[in-house]
Design a protein around this motif. Structure first.
Motif, PDB file in Angstrom:
ATOM      1  N   GLY A  94      -4.576  13.336 -36.209  1.00  0.00           N
ATOM      2  CA  GLY A  94      -3.657  12.226 -35.980  1.00  0.00           C
ATOM      3  C   GLY A  94      -3.430  11.975 -34.498  1.00  0.00           C
ATOM      4  O   GLY A  94      -3.417  10.815 -34.044  1.00  0.00           O
ATOM      5  N   THR A 117      -5.644   4.811 -40.030  1.00  0.00           N
ATOM      6  CA  THR A 117      -5.013   4.973 -38.723  1.00  0.00           C
ATOM      7  C   THR A 117      -4.425   3.673 -38.174  1.00  0.00           C
ATOM      8  O   THR A 117      -3.262   3.660 -37.742  1.00  0.00           O
ATOM      9  CB  THR A 117      -6.006   5.575 -37.713  1.00  0.00           C
ATOM     10  OG1 THR A 117      -6.187   6.964 -38.020  1.00  0.00           O
ATOM     11  CG2 THR A 117      -5.513   5.451 -36.274  1.00  0.00           C
ATOM     12  N   LEU A 123      -1.115   2.592 -40.120  1.00  0.00           N
ATOM     13  CA  LEU A 123      -0.086   3.612 -40.032  1.00  0.00           C
ATOM     14  C   LEU A 123       0.376   3.824 -38.592  1.00  0.00           C
ATOM     15  O   LEU A 123       1.532   4.176 -38.347  1.00  0.00           O
ATOM     16  CB  LEU A 123      -0.576   4.929 -40.635  1.00  0.00           C
ATOM     17  CG  LEU A 123      -0.732   4.924 -42.163  1.00  0.00           C
ATOM     18  CD1 LEU A 123      -1.235   6.265 -42.656  1.00  0.00           C
ATOM     19  CD2 LEU A 123       0.593   4.584 -42.839  1.00  0.00           C
ATOM     20  N   HIS A 153       4.128   3.590 -37.238  1.00  0.00           N
ATOM     21  CA  HIS A 153       4.699   4.621 -36.370  1.00  0.00           C
ATOM     22  C   HIS A 153       5.310   4.009 -35.114  1.00  0.00           C
ATOM     23  O   HIS A 153       6.420   4.386 -34.704  1.00  0.00           O
ATOM     24  CB  HIS A 153       3.615   5.627 -35.978  1.00  0.00           C
ATOM     25  CG  HIS A 153       3.898   6.350 -34.702  1.00  0.00           C
ATOM     26  ND1 HIS A 153       4.831   7.371 -34.618  1.00  0.00           N
ATOM     27  CD2 HIS A 153       3.399   6.187 -33.441  1.00  0.00           C
ATOM     28  CE1 HIS A 153       4.879   7.803 -33.370  1.00  0.00           C
ATOM     29  NE2 HIS A 153       4.031   7.108 -32.646  1.00  0.00           N
ATOM     30  N   ALA A 207       8.496   6.337 -40.344  1.00  0.00           N
ATOM     31  CA  ALA A 207       7.212   6.176 -41.025  1.00  0.00           C
ATOM     32  C   ALA A 207       6.788   7.489 -41.680  1.00  0.00           C
ATOM     33  O   ALA A 207       6.290   7.505 -42.817  1.00  0.00           O
ATOM     34  CB  ALA A 207       6.151   5.700 -40.034  1.00  0.00           C
ATOM     35  N   PHE A 208       6.987   8.591 -40.958  1.00  0.00           N
ATOM     36  CA  PHE A 208       6.698   9.901 -41.559  1.00  0.00           C
ATOM     37  C   PHE A 208       7.592  10.139 -42.769  1.00  0.00           C
ATOM     38  O   PHE A 208       7.133  10.608 -43.820  1.00  0.00           O
ATOM     39  CB  PHE A 208       6.897  11.014 -40.528  1.00  0.00           C
ATOM     40  CG  PHE A 208       6.967  12.386 -41.145  1.00  0.00           C
ATOM     41  CD1 PHE A 208       5.815  13.047 -41.518  1.00  0.00           C
ATOM     42  CD2 PHE A 208       8.196  12.992 -41.389  1.00  0.00           C
ATOM     43  CE1 PHE A 208       5.870  14.302 -42.123  1.00  0.00           C
ATOM     44  CE2 PHE A 208       8.272  14.241 -41.986  1.00  0.00           C
ATOM     45  CZ  PHE A 208       7.107  14.900 -42.358  1.00  0.00           C
ATOM     46  N   GLN A 239       0.460  11.794 -39.736  1.00  0.00           N
ATOM     47  CA  GLN A 239       1.471  11.017 -39.013  1.00  0.00           C
ATOM     48  C   GLN A 239       2.194  11.870 -37.972  1.00  0.00           C
ATOM     49  O   GLN A 239       2.610  11.368 -36.924  1.00  0.00           O
ATOM     50  CB  GLN A 239       2.481  10.450 -40.012  1.00  0.00           C
ATOM     51  CG  GLN A 239       3.238   9.227 -39.509  1.00  0.00           C
ATOM     52  CD  GLN A 239       2.427   7.940 -39.630  1.00  0.00           C
ATOM     53  OE1 GLN A 239       1.330   7.936 -40.197  1.00  0.00           O
ATOM     54  NE2 GLN A 239       2.948   6.857 -39.104  1.00  0.00           N
ATOM     55  N   PHE A 292       0.606  11.453 -34.690  1.00  0.00           N
ATOM     56  CA  PHE A 292       1.053  10.267 -33.945  1.00  0.00           C
ATOM     57  C   PHE A 292       2.332  10.581 -33.171  1.00  0.00           C
ATOM     58  O   PHE A 292       2.500  10.181 -32.015  1.00  0.00           O
ATOM     59  CB  PHE A 292       1.331   9.102 -34.893  1.00  0.00           C
ATOM     60  CG  PHE A 292       0.144   8.585 -35.660  1.00  0.00           C
ATOM     61  CD1 PHE A 292      -1.151   8.946 -35.329  1.00  0.00           C
ATOM     62  CD2 PHE A 292       0.325   7.729 -36.737  1.00  0.00           C
ATOM     63  CE1 PHE A 292      -2.241   8.462 -36.042  1.00  0.00           C
ATOM     64  CE2 PHE A 292      -0.751   7.230 -37.455  1.00  0.00           C
ATOM     65  CZ  PHE A 292      -2.033   7.601 -37.109  1.00  0.00           C
TER      66      PHE A 292
END
Length: 430
Positions: free
Chosen positions: A75, A151, A154, A158, A165-166, A202, A205
């Motif tokens: 990630g 990716t 998402l 993020h 988001a997580f 995630q 990120f």
């Protein structure tokens, strides 16, 4: 002539997060070592699991199940890569070249070998087991393909919502397990292949943007959560799949595995300081660069090497000691050394397919074609991880979620998907 690892190491910019590269190598190395150690092969050519023979060892998976670390690192890397190459088709091609090229070579070599062995009737015993087992690690490739594919959207979530988001992905994992265990809804558990692993992804990120500021509470919450779920819920102790178990934390992933992922991510972040100092040493960094250059090739072929060692012992009429006995443990260092040497030979033979390829000019077109391509590749690789190459000529099939798939069909899907991503990423699709 390619650039040597020493030259690559010397040219590393000061801004590069070398600890991430160390984590990538270390996590894959632990996975390989774990597979070698867990294999309990008997004289009749059957392959069992050491964790089933010695159930007490299952607690060790809470330290050595490090696949979440690899996906977390993925990630982080994907966030940086997409920001430097935002067009979807070009991003996919750049990320997948060093993944799918060696994978398709592995599939081609083993597919040809399977045909020869089955046509000659030499696919019994340990050989037949090998034809079934060698593709199992491809599930990891399939999950990684999904992470690359998701990716861009998402990452946008993020950038807008951060930890929210997580939390949404983690909430999806909770809902799936509730529907699975409380409502007994069929097939819903397969959604956690996405929710659990994409939630771990995630976290990468969040690390890329410096948003994991307190790793100790993250590690503690994950460890306590996993312990509570295992103690009070329907979740098994082992964080890797076990033969014959009714519920697996791995396939499909469970909320317990997500909590384990939080514990692992928090733990490696707590070690970030000493890890960064370690990899700053010139010799250590050169070793990390060298290993990263062949990591995927080694991962693809490590089971082949392990089974080759056992095959050689059986071919020499050596009686294998019963798994987990004193004689078995005494042989472990020699078996590991032999497997490592054979893996090194296979890496030497196939490493060139993992070498980076110069980026092709991109017109920005081909996004839809690239999306179709990675979907086909994902389905093909996951299907092949389930079917293996045993029974290739007999129409043997396995169920991918709810759809039966055969090995030839899976290979065709993977190959078509890879070629489509390649073409779209070059800007040749309109």
């Amino acid at each position: 002539m390619g650039i040597s690892a020493r030259e690559l190491a010397a040219a590393t910019p000061a801004s590069r997060d070398r600890y991430v590269d160390l984590l990538r190598v270390a996590s894959l190395s632990v996975v390989v070592l774990g597979h070698w150690l867990m294999a309990a092969v008997t004289t009749d050519g059957q392959v069992g699991n050491l964790l089933a023979v010695v159930p007490g060892l299952q607690a060790a998976t809470w330290l050595f199940q490090v696949m979440p670390v690899f996906f977390f690192v993925g990630g982080f890397s994907h966030a940086l890569a997409h920001r430097s190459r935002p067009r979807y088709a070009a991003f996919l091609r750049a990320r997948l070249q060093r993944l799918l090229r060696p994978t398709m070579v592995f599939v081609g070599v083993w597919g040809a070998a399977a045909l020869v062995l089955q046509l000659s009737g030499a696919d019994g015993g340990l050989t037949g087991v090998a034809l079934r087992l060698v593709t199992q690690p491809l599930w990891f490739i399939g999950i990684y393909l999904a992470m690359v594919a998701f990716t861009p959207p998402l990452l946008r979530l993020h950038e807008r919502w951060g930890w929210g988001a997580f939390a949404a992905l983690a909430g999806g994992a909770v809902a799936v397990d509730v529907l699975r265990f409380a409502a007994d809804i069929p097939f819903v558990e397969f959604l956690n292949f996405a929710f659990v692993w994409l939630a771990v992804h995630q976290l990468g990120f969040l690390r890329a943007d410096g948003m994991i500021r307190r790793p100790a509470p993250l590690a503690g919450a994950g460890l306590l959560g996993a312990a509570a779920l295992v103690a009070l819920g329907p979740y098994p102790l082992s964080m890797v799949g076990m033969p014959g178990e009714k519920v697996s934390n791995m396939a499909p992933p469970t909320l317990a595995l997500l909590c384990h992922g939080l514990w692992m991510v928090g733990a490696v972040e707590l070690l970030r300081g000493p890890g960064t100092r370690l990899v700053a040493r010139a010799g250590v960094w050169r070793a990390v660069v060298t290993a990263n250059g062949v990591a995927m090739t080694a991962f693809l072929w490590h089971l082949t090497a392990m089974l080759g060692v056992y095959g050689a012992l059986l071919g020499l009429d050596r009686e294998l000691p019963a798994p987990a006995t004193g004689a078995w443990w005494a042989q472990v260092p020699l078996r590991l050394l032999a497997a490592a040497l054979l893996t090194a030979l296979l890496v030497a033979a196939f490493r060139r397919f993992e070498a980076p390829v110069p980026a092709a000019p991109s017109t920005g077109a081909g996004g839809p074609a690239a999306a179709v391509g990675i979907t086909l590749a994902l389905l093909g690789v996951l299907g092949l991880s389930l079917t293996g190459f045993a029974g290739l000529l007999d129409g043997h099939s396995a169920t991918l979620i709810a759809v039966p798939v055969t090995a030839p069909a899976a290979v065709g899907l993977a190959l078509a998907g890879w070629l489509l991503v390649e073409r779209a990423g070059r800007g040749g699709s309109r």
